[in-house]
Design a protein around this motif. Structure first.
Motif, PDB file in Angstrom:
ATOM      1  N   ILE A   1      52.905  49.773  35.694  1.00 53.77           N
ATOM      2  CA  ILE A   1      52.477  50.703  34.638  1.00 53.77           C
ATOM      3  C   ILE A   1      53.670  51.098  33.760  1.00 53.77           C
ATOM      4  CG2 ILE A   1      51.575  53.027  34.168  1.00 53.77           C
ATOM      5  CD1 ILE A   1      49.939  52.650  36.866  1.00 53.77           C
ATOM      6  N   PHE A   2      54.785  51.479  34.378  1.00 56.98           N
ATOM      7  CA  PHE A   2      55.963  51.904  33.617  1.00 56.98           C
ATOM      8  C   PHE A   2      56.561  50.742  32.832  1.00 56.98           C
ATOM      9  CE2 PHE A   2      55.779  55.770  36.051  1.00 56.98           C
ATOM     10  CZ  PHE A   2      56.543  56.704  35.383  1.00 56.98           C
ATOM     11  N   THR A   3      56.607  49.551  33.437  1.00 58.28           N
ATOM     12  CA  THR A   3      57.168  48.382  32.748  1.00 58.28           C
ATOM     13  C   THR A   3      56.334  48.053  31.516  1.00 58.28           C
ATOM     14  OG1 THR A   3      58.058  47.493  34.819  1.00 58.28           O
ATOM     15  CG2 THR A   3      57.810  45.948  32.998  1.00 58.28           C
ATOM     16  N   GLU A   4      55.020  48.044  31.702  1.00 59.37           N
ATOM     17  CA  GLU A   4      54.129  47.728  30.579  1.00 59.37           C
ATOM     18  C   GLU A   4      54.201  48.801  29.497  1.00 59.37           C
ATOM     19  OE1 GLU A   4      49.404  47.104  29.888  1.00 59.37           O
ATOM     20  OE2 GLU A   4      50.283  46.130  31.641  1.00 59.37           O
ATOM     21  N   ALA A   5      54.225  50.053  29.891  1.00 59.95           N
ATOM     22  CA  ALA A   5      54.223  51.146  28.915  1.00 59.95           C
ATOM     23  C   ALA A   5      55.540  51.249  28.141  1.00 59.95           C
ATOM     24  CB  ALA A   5      53.918  52.471  29.605  1.00 59.95           C
ATOM     25  N   THR A   6      56.656  50.997  28.822  1.00 57.96           N
ATOM     26  CA  THR A   6      57.952  51.166  28.140  1.00 57.96           C
ATOM     27  C   THR A   6      58.461  49.891  27.494  1.00 57.96           C
ATOM     28  OG1 THR A   6      59.294  50.620  30.097  1.00 57.96           O
ATOM     29  CG2 THR A   6      58.679  52.954  29.781  1.00 57.96           C
ATOM     30  N   GLY A   7      58.111  48.749  28.070  1.00 61.07           N
ATOM     31  CA  GLY A   7      58.680  47.493  27.593  1.00 61.07           C
ATOM     32  C   GLY A   7      60.084  47.251  28.120  1.00 61.07           C
ATOM     33  N   TYR A   8      60.555  48.116  29.005  1.00 61.99           N
ATOM     34  CA  TYR A   8      61.893  47.974  29.574  1.00 61.99           C
ATOM     35  C   TYR A   8      61.833  47.443  30.999  1.00 61.99           C
ATOM     36  CZ  TYR A   8      63.693  50.862  25.758  1.00 61.99           C
ATOM     37  OH  TYR A   8      64.036  51.360  24.532  1.00 61.99           O
ATOM     38  N   GLU A   9      62.880  46.749  31.385  1.00 56.31           N
ATOM     39  CA  GLU A   9      63.022  46.288  32.758  1.00 56.31           C
ATOM     40  C   GLU A   9      63.393  47.481  33.636  1.00 56.31           C
ATOM     41  OE1 GLU A   9      66.024  43.386  35.306  1.00 56.31           O
ATOM     42  OE2 GLU A   9      66.105  43.368  33.127  1.00 56.31           O
ATOM     43  N   ALA A  10      62.850  47.510  34.839  1.00 55.02           N
ATOM     44  CA  ALA A  10      63.162  48.588  35.778  1.00 55.02           C
ATOM     45  C   ALA A  10      64.594  48.453  36.278  1.00 55.02           C
ATOM     46  CB  ALA A  10      62.198  48.539  36.959  1.00 55.02           C
ATOM     47  N   LYS A  11      65.275  49.584  36.385  1.00 55.55           N
ATOM     48  CA  LYS A  11      66.645  49.641  36.926  1.00 55.55           C
ATOM     49  C   LYS A  11      66.711  50.792  37.915  1.00 55.55           C
ATOM     50  CE  LYS A  11      68.679  46.748  33.943  1.00 55.55           C
ATOM     51  NZ  LYS A  11      69.409  45.574  34.307  1.00 55.55           N
ATOM     52  N   MET A  12      67.530  50.635  38.924  1.00 56.16           N
ATOM     53  CA  MET A  12      67.762  51.746  39.851  1.00 56.16           C
ATOM     54  C   MET A  12      68.737  52.729  39.211  1.00 56.16           C
ATOM     55  SD  MET A  12      65.842  51.311  42.480  1.00 56.16           S
ATOM     56  CE  MET A  12      66.468  52.771  43.327  1.00 56.16           C
ATOM     57  N   TRP A  13      68.424  54.007  39.348  1.00 59.73           N
ATOM     58  CA  TRP A  13      69.303  55.093  38.909  1.00 59.73           C
ATOM     59  C   TRP A  13      69.615  55.899  40.160  1.00 59.73           C
ATOM     60  CZ3 TRP A  13      71.005  56.536  33.916  1.00 59.73           C
ATOM     61  CH2 TRP A  13      70.619  55.666  32.899  1.00 59.73           C
ATOM     62  N   GLY A  14      70.859  55.900  40.566  1.00 56.02           N
ATOM     63  CA  GLY A  14      71.220  56.537  41.811  1.00 56.02           C
ATOM     64  C   GLY A  14      70.543  55.799  42.956  1.00 56.02           C
ATOM     65  N   PRO A  15      70.445  56.430  44.115  1.00 60.82           N
ATOM     66  CA  PRO A  15      69.885  55.730  45.275  1.00 60.82           C
ATOM     67  C   PRO A  15      68.365  55.634  45.309  1.00 60.82           C
ATOM     68  CG  PRO A  15      70.567  57.931  45.893  1.00 60.82           C
ATOM     69  CD  PRO A  15      70.981  57.746  44.458  1.00 60.82           C
ATOM     70  N   SER A  16      67.640  56.445  44.487  1.00 61.85           N
ATOM     71  CA  SER A  16      66.197  56.499  44.717  1.00 61.85           C
ATOM     72  C   SER A  16      65.311  56.645  43.485  1.00 61.85           C
ATOM     73  CB  SER A  16      65.888  57.647  45.680  1.00 61.85           C
ATOM     74  OG  SER A  16      66.290  58.876  45.100  1.00 61.85           O
ATOM     75  N   ILE A  17      65.867  56.575  42.277  1.00 56.00           N
ATOM     76  CA  ILE A  17      65.044  56.703  41.071  1.00 56.00           C
ATOM     77  C   ILE A  17      64.947  55.341  40.383  1.00 56.00           C
ATOM     78  CG2 ILE A  17      64.855  57.736  38.774  1.00 56.00           C
ATOM     79  CD1 ILE A  17      66.255  60.221  39.926  1.00 56.00           C
ATOM     80  N   ILE A  18      63.713  54.949  40.059  1.00 54.70           N
ATOM     81  CA  ILE A  18      63.477  53.723  39.307  1.00 54.70           C
ATOM     82  C   ILE A  18      63.283  54.148  37.861  1.00 54.70           C
ATOM     83  CG2 ILE A  18      61.960  51.732  39.000  1.00 54.70           C
ATOM     84  CD1 ILE A  18      61.246  52.080  42.045  1.00 54.70           C
ATOM     85  N   GLY A  19      64.221  53.748  36.996  1.00 50.39           N
ATOM     86  CA  GLY A  19      64.207  54.192  35.607  1.00 50.39           C
ATOM     87  C   GLY A  19      63.965  53.057  34.634  1.00 50.39           C
ATOM     88  N   PHE A  20      63.524  53.437  33.437  1.00 49.37           N
ATOM     89  CA  PHE A  20      63.180  52.467  32.405  1.00 49.37           C
ATOM     90  C   PHE A  20      63.837  52.885  31.099  1.00 49.37           C
ATOM     91  CE2 PHE A  20      60.144  52.470  35.718  1.00 49.37           C
ATOM     92  CZ  PHE A  20      59.798  51.142  35.895  1.00 49.37           C
ATOM     93  N   GLY A  21      64.626  51.976  30.535  1.00 50.28           N
ATOM     94  CA  GLY A  21      65.358  52.307  29.322  1.00 50.28           C
ATOM     95  C   GLY A  21      66.409  53.357  29.632  1.00 50.28           C
ATOM     96  N   SER A  22      67.138  53.789  28.616  1.00 54.30           N
ATOM     97  CA  SER A  22      68.116  54.859  28.817  1.00 54.30           C
ATOM     98  C   SER A  22      68.424  55.516  27.484  1.00 54.30           C
ATOM     99  CB  SER A  22      69.404  54.312  29.435  1.00 54.30           C
ATOM    100  OG  SER A  22      70.068  53.462  28.526  1.00 54.30           O
ATOM    101  N   TYR A  23      68.960  56.704  27.580  1.00 55.24           N
ATOM    102  CA  TYR A  23      69.416  57.424  26.393  1.00 55.24           C
ATOM    103  C   TYR A  23      70.632  58.230  26.771  1.00 55.24           C
ATOM    104  CZ  TYR A  23      67.296  61.697  28.276  1.00 55.24           C
ATOM    105  OH  TYR A  23      66.980  62.770  29.067  1.00 55.24           O
ATOM    106  N   HIS A  24      71.440  58.557  25.778  1.00 56.54           N
ATOM    107  CA  HIS A  24      72.633  59.369  25.997  1.00 56.54           C
ATOM    108  C   HIS A  24      72.346  60.756  25.441  1.00 56.54           C
ATOM    109  CE1 HIS A  24      76.883  60.004  26.768  1.00 56.54           C
ATOM    110  NE2 HIS A  24      76.902  60.718  25.662  1.00 56.54           N
ATOM    111  N   TYR A  25      72.498  61.765  26.282  1.00 54.43           N
ATOM    112  CA  TYR A  25      72.229  63.132  25.839  1.00 54.43           C
ATOM    113  C   TYR A  25      73.530  63.913  25.745  1.00 54.43           C
ATOM    114  CZ  TYR A  25      72.684  64.142  30.825  1.00 54.43           C
ATOM    115  OH  TYR A  25      73.153  64.223  32.116  1.00 54.43           O
ATOM    116  N   ARG A  26      73.534  64.915  24.894  1.00 58.86           N
ATOM    117  CA  ARG A  26      74.658  65.837  24.776  1.00 58.86           C
ATOM    118  C   ARG A  26      74.067  67.211  24.514  1.00 58.86           C
ATOM    119  NH1 ARG A  26      79.568  64.244  22.971  1.00 58.86           N
ATOM    120  NH2 ARG A  26      81.101  65.876  23.105  1.00 58.86           N
ATOM    121  N   TYR A  27      74.354  68.143  25.406  1.00 57.18           N
ATOM    122  CA  TYR A  27      73.845  69.504  25.262  1.00 57.18           C
ATOM    123  C   TYR A  27      74.811  70.335  24.435  1.00 57.18           C
ATOM    124  CZ  TYR A  27      70.762  68.206  29.141  1.00 57.18           C
ATOM    125  OH  TYR A  27      69.844  67.583  29.951  1.00 57.18           O
TER     126      TYR A  27
END
Length: 140
Positions: free
Chosen positions: A35-61
């Motif tokens: 579902i996430f792959t189809e919706a985002t169009g991004y390949e799944a990547k591991m973020w840390g030990p347990s989060i499967i993330g899609f795409g990325s962005y750089h934030y600055r508060y």
């Protein structure tokens, strides 16, 4: 200096899912992966030990704190499945009303299983999160 804990890694998403002990949660993780792959169009990547993330962005508060994060993601945790969407998006609440059985926190939405939710609404939440973050952080 603050060190960001959750970073994109080269760990295998499939290997991570295969190591999820609960069979039903593992099956749901594969459904969410699709579902996430189809919706985002991004390949799944591991973020840390347990989060499967899609795409990325750089934030600055405004505080100066900055880092990278996935545009959307999920984690099949022991208790519940965590879904990660953009925070601060005012349209999220309306979609969550139609999602199905869940609980929501500031950054996460928790579900017990995929069968409890409307996957079309989930896809809309994912798309809306990606669009919101790309508009808010356009330079990544």
């Amino acid at each position: 200096m603050y060190e960001q804990k959750t970073k994109e890694t080269d760990n295998s998403v499939i290997e991570f899912i295969e190591n999820v002990e609960n069979l039903k949660k593992r099956e749901d993780a594969y459904k969410l992966l699709d579902i996430f792959t189809e919706a985002t169009g991004y390949e799944a990547k591991m973020w840390g030990p347990s989060i499967i993330g899609f795409g990325s962005y750089h934030y600055r508060y405004d505080s100066g704190h900055e880092g990278d994060a996935p545009l959307a993601g999920f984690s099949p945790r022991k208790a519940k499945i965590s879904l990660y969407f953009a925070t601060g998006d005012t349209e999220r609440g309306a979609l969550l009303n139609d999602l199905g059985k869940h609980t929501a926190a500031k950054a996460c939405v928790y579900i017990n299983k995929v069968a409890d939710i409307n996957v079309d609404v989930l896809a809309a939440l994912i798309n809306q999160s990606v669009q919101f973050l790309k508009e808010r952080y356009p330079n990544h």
